[in-house]
Write a protein that holds these residues in place. Structure first.
Motif, PDB file in Angstrom:
ATOM      1  N   VAL A  62       0.917  -1.219   0.107  1.00  0.00           N
ATOM      2  CA  VAL A  62       0.021  -0.066  -0.119  1.00  0.00           C
ATOM      3  C   VAL A  62       0.819   1.257   0.031  1.00  0.00           C
ATOM      4  CG1 VAL A  62      -1.730   1.413   1.195  1.00  0.00           C
ATOM      5  CG2 VAL A  62      -1.938  -1.137   1.081  1.00  0.00           C
ATOM      6  N   SER A  63       2.060   1.075   0.692  1.00  0.00           N
ATOM      7  CA  SER A  63       2.908   2.399   0.964  1.00  0.00           C
ATOM      8  C   SER A  63       3.853   2.521  -0.288  1.00  0.00           C
ATOM      9  CB  SER A  63       3.951   2.057   1.972  1.00  0.00           C
ATOM     10  OG  SER A  63       4.388   0.877   2.037  1.00  0.00           O
ATOM     11  N   SER A  64       3.604   1.999  -1.416  1.00  0.00           N
ATOM     12  CA  SER A  64       4.376   2.280  -2.599  1.00  0.00           C
ATOM     13  C   SER A  64       3.977   3.672  -3.106  1.00  0.00           C
ATOM     14  CB  SER A  64       4.142   1.133  -3.788  1.00  0.00           C
ATOM     15  OG  SER A  64       5.048   1.198  -5.022  1.00  0.00           O
ATOM     16  N   ARG A  65       4.633   3.910  -4.177  1.00  0.00           N
ATOM     17  CA  ARG A  65       4.871   5.536  -4.729  1.00  0.00           C
ATOM     18  C   ARG A  65       4.710   5.315  -6.129  1.00  0.00           C
ATOM     19  NH1 ARG A  65       9.210   7.272  -7.046  1.00  0.00           N
ATOM     20  NH2 ARG A  65      11.135   6.598  -6.361  1.00  0.00           N
ATOM     21  N   PRO A  66       4.217   6.346  -6.935  1.00  0.00           N
ATOM     22  CA  PRO A  66       4.179   6.392  -8.541  1.00  0.00           C
ATOM     23  C   PRO A  66       5.828   6.672  -8.857  1.00  0.00           C
ATOM     24  CG  PRO A  66       2.832   8.020  -7.602  1.00  0.00           C
ATOM     25  CD  PRO A  66       3.225   7.519  -6.399  1.00  0.00           C
ATOM     26  N   ILE A  67       6.403   6.288  -9.945  1.00  0.00           N
ATOM     27  CA  ILE A  67       7.685   6.277 -10.468  1.00  0.00           C
ATOM     28  C   ILE A  67       7.906   7.917 -10.496  1.00  0.00           C
ATOM     29  CG2 ILE A  67       9.118   6.394 -12.392  1.00  0.00           C
ATOM     30  CD1 ILE A  67       8.063   3.429 -12.994  1.00  0.00           C
ATOM     31  N   SER A  68       6.984   8.781 -10.982  1.00  0.00           N
ATOM     32  CA  SER A  68       7.276  10.155 -11.219  1.00  0.00           C
ATOM     33  C   SER A  68       6.568  10.581  -9.864  1.00  0.00           C
ATOM     34  CB  SER A  68       6.637  10.716 -12.514  1.00  0.00           C
ATOM     35  OG  SER A  68       7.027  12.018 -12.353  1.00  0.00           O
TER      36      SER A  68
END
Length: 568
Positions: A56-62
């Protein structure tokens, strides 16, 4: 090229440097040393990206990055590994020539300047000049009605729109396949390491749709099928009925696949009957997918184990090692939780299941690069599991090496196994430390240090940490690796964790910033293996005490979610 010749405009697009660096490693090594088969290594790069991206704590590449901590944390698995993996997917989607043409255009246009995420997609979608334009080809110029589009599976595709779904939203898609005869029904959702009955699951799925370039093979065709999935659900109709279908050919795509109904059973039977019908990359991908789905509650552990049963016939290093890695992971988790009967049964299962593979290894440097890498990994695991023939041979070689005062030349492939067994004995451990002090080889020092961290003597483990912090015998830059290795040692996991808690300020003074790569490695390496409610609470209390409320560390969120996944 990617960083100096063309530099990202701001830190939020650092992946334009680092993602390309990861991808170009594969291109460069393939071009100069094809025998290394670097493509096989690249699978593990994408596996690592998926592990991070399924949280859940992932992020977009940009991703926006303004503060120093936010900028430092951009140098992570998402920028490096996911960035490289989606570039590889785009190359497979566009074909080698078209992708190469777009990259050349991008580098020429922005040479000695700055570029943003969107600039890359514009270059990719405009690989023809006016005079080069031909109808029915791959690309169209701005003056054409269908500008910035490619022809894929019979449809014109907007590259920028497609790739924005991969760089501007976080996560990774799960493709759910329901196959009956000639009809394949597809659905996509965000892949998360959460059970579907989790109260947050539905809200975490809202708004996520990717443009996924699917590839597939079936029992009734030798060709690779291609289909661009742009909606939540869709249907593919095959030319002929098929007994099985396998998506994500050679894992060139960045997505997880789940087969509903009899899909997994059909693939399990295929592997058992004739595993070579699928490429070794496809076999590896199936094993990885299966265990990923177990962690998400979509597949049972028994189903994943059934899939790996064919490995007793496997000869290729990559699927063998991935299968072993997952089985070992479950063993380590049971061992840390002191579920001794389950852990013992799992260890016995691994040794019995892979006995032929272990016994076939020679204690030499003979064979291809692939065979040598397999030998090194398999013997190291066998000796660690106290497989008697392995331990006996390693002890013999270590004794001979000590008696020669270190002049005996041991085969490179078996050194880590020999050192690790030798380090279990007090005199052997002390001898290795002395050899570490005088060695001039970085590779040799790494292997010795790895062996030293496996000691069951807590005094030895504490000494290694002290020597690392002093920075004379062991370089301080190696402290994160030492703490992580000691934490993976059942005898040292409490030692490493307590050291971090009690010496946080000292570590912070040494490595400057809590968001630095070194400090993130310290935190993750000493806590991400926790698998109990007690340790979860300990970690939460400690992270709360060190986090800056204005700019909380993303790594602590990742760790907390990882521990919760381990507990489930």
């Amino acid at each position: 090229w990617f960083g100096n010749l063309v530099t990202m405009e701001w830190w939020d697009d650092i992946w334009l440097n680092e993602g390309f660096a990861t991808y170009m490693e594969v291109v460069s090594v393939n071009g100069t040393y094809p025998e290394i088969q670097i493509d096989d290594y690249f699978l593990s790069v994408c596996f690592g990206a998926i592990a991070r991206d399924s949280l859940v704590s992932s992020r977009p590449i940009s991703n926006p990055a303004e503060t120093l901590s936010q900028i430092e944390e951009m140098f992570d698995t998402v920028s490096y590994d996911k960035g490289g993996c989606i570039l590889n997917m785009l190359r497979d989607f566009l074909t080698e020539d078209v992708f190469h043409s777009g990259i050349v255009r991008y580098l020429r246009k922005y040479s000695y300047g700055n570029a943003r995420n969107q600039d890359l997609w514009t270059s990719m979608a405009s690989t023809c000049s006016e005079e080069d334009f031909t109808s029915g080809g791959y690309c169209y110029t701005a003056s054409q009605s269908r500008k910035n589009a490619y022809l894929y599976a019979g449809e014109h595709i907007d590259i920028k729109e497609m790739m924005n779904t991969w760089t501007l939203q976080k996560g990774i898609p799960l493709i759910i396949v329901e196959h009956h005869g000639k009809v394949i029904r597809l659905r996509q959702e965000r892949f998360l390491k959460l059970l579907q009955d989790d109260p947050e699951w539905i809200s975490l799925q809202a708004g996520y749709v990717w443009h996924v370039p699917l590839t597939y093979v079936t029992s009734s065709s030798s060709f690779t099928g291609r289909y661009l999935l742009t909606n939540k659900s869709d249907t593919i109709e095959l030319d002929r009925e098929a007994d099985w279908v396998k998506f994500n050919v050679d894992m060139n795509g960045y997505y997880v696949v789940h087969y509903e109904g009899e899909g997994w059973n059909a693939l399990t039977k295929l592997l058992e009957k004739n595993h070579t019908f699928l490429s070794h990359k496809d076999r590896t991908h199936l094993i990885h997918n299966a265990f990923q789905l177990v962690s998400a509650g979509k597949l049972t552990l028994d189903q994943a184990l059934d899939l790996t049963y064919y490995l007793r016939h496997e000869t290729n290093r990559i699927p063998l090692l991935v299968g072993l890695e997952y089985l070992e992971l479950f063993y380590r988790m049971m061992d840390r939780q002191n579920i001794s009967d389950v852990a013992t049964n799992m260890k016995m299962y691994i040794l019995k299941h892979f006995k032929t593979v272990i016994d076939n290894q020679t204690w030499s440097d003979e064979g291809s690069i692939s065979e040598r890498l397999l030998r090194s990994s398999v013997l190291e695991l066998a000796c660690d599991f106290q497989y008697f023939p392995c331990v006996q041979k390693a002890k013999q070689l270590f004794k001979e090496w000590m008696e020669s005062n270190g002049t005996l030349s041991l085969p490179t492939d078996i050194i880590k196994s020999v050192y690790s067994v030798g380090a279990k004995d007090k005199s052997g451990w002390n001898y290795l430390l002395e050899k570490y002090k005088v060695s001039m080889s970085g590779a040799e020092k790494y292997k010795i240090l790895s062996a030293l961290t496996r000691s069951k003597d807590t005094n030895h483990l504490n000494l290694l940490i002290q020597l690392g912090m002093q920075g004379k015998v062991i370089k301080t830059q190696d402290v994160p690796a030492i703490l992580g290795a000691i934490a993976r040692n059942p005898a040292g996991q409490i030692i490493a964790w307590n050291f971090v808690k009690e010496n946080w300020d000292k570590l912070l003074a040494t490595f400057q910033s809590a968001a630095s790569t070194s400090m993130r490695s310290v935190l993750f390496g000493t806590t991400a293996h926790f698998c109990s409610e007690e340790k979860l609470q300990e970690a939460q209390i400690f992270f709360t005490s060190i986090d800056n409320e204005e700019s909380p560390l993303r790594v602590t969120q990742v760790i907390m979610e990882t521990i919760q996944k381990n507990i489930r």
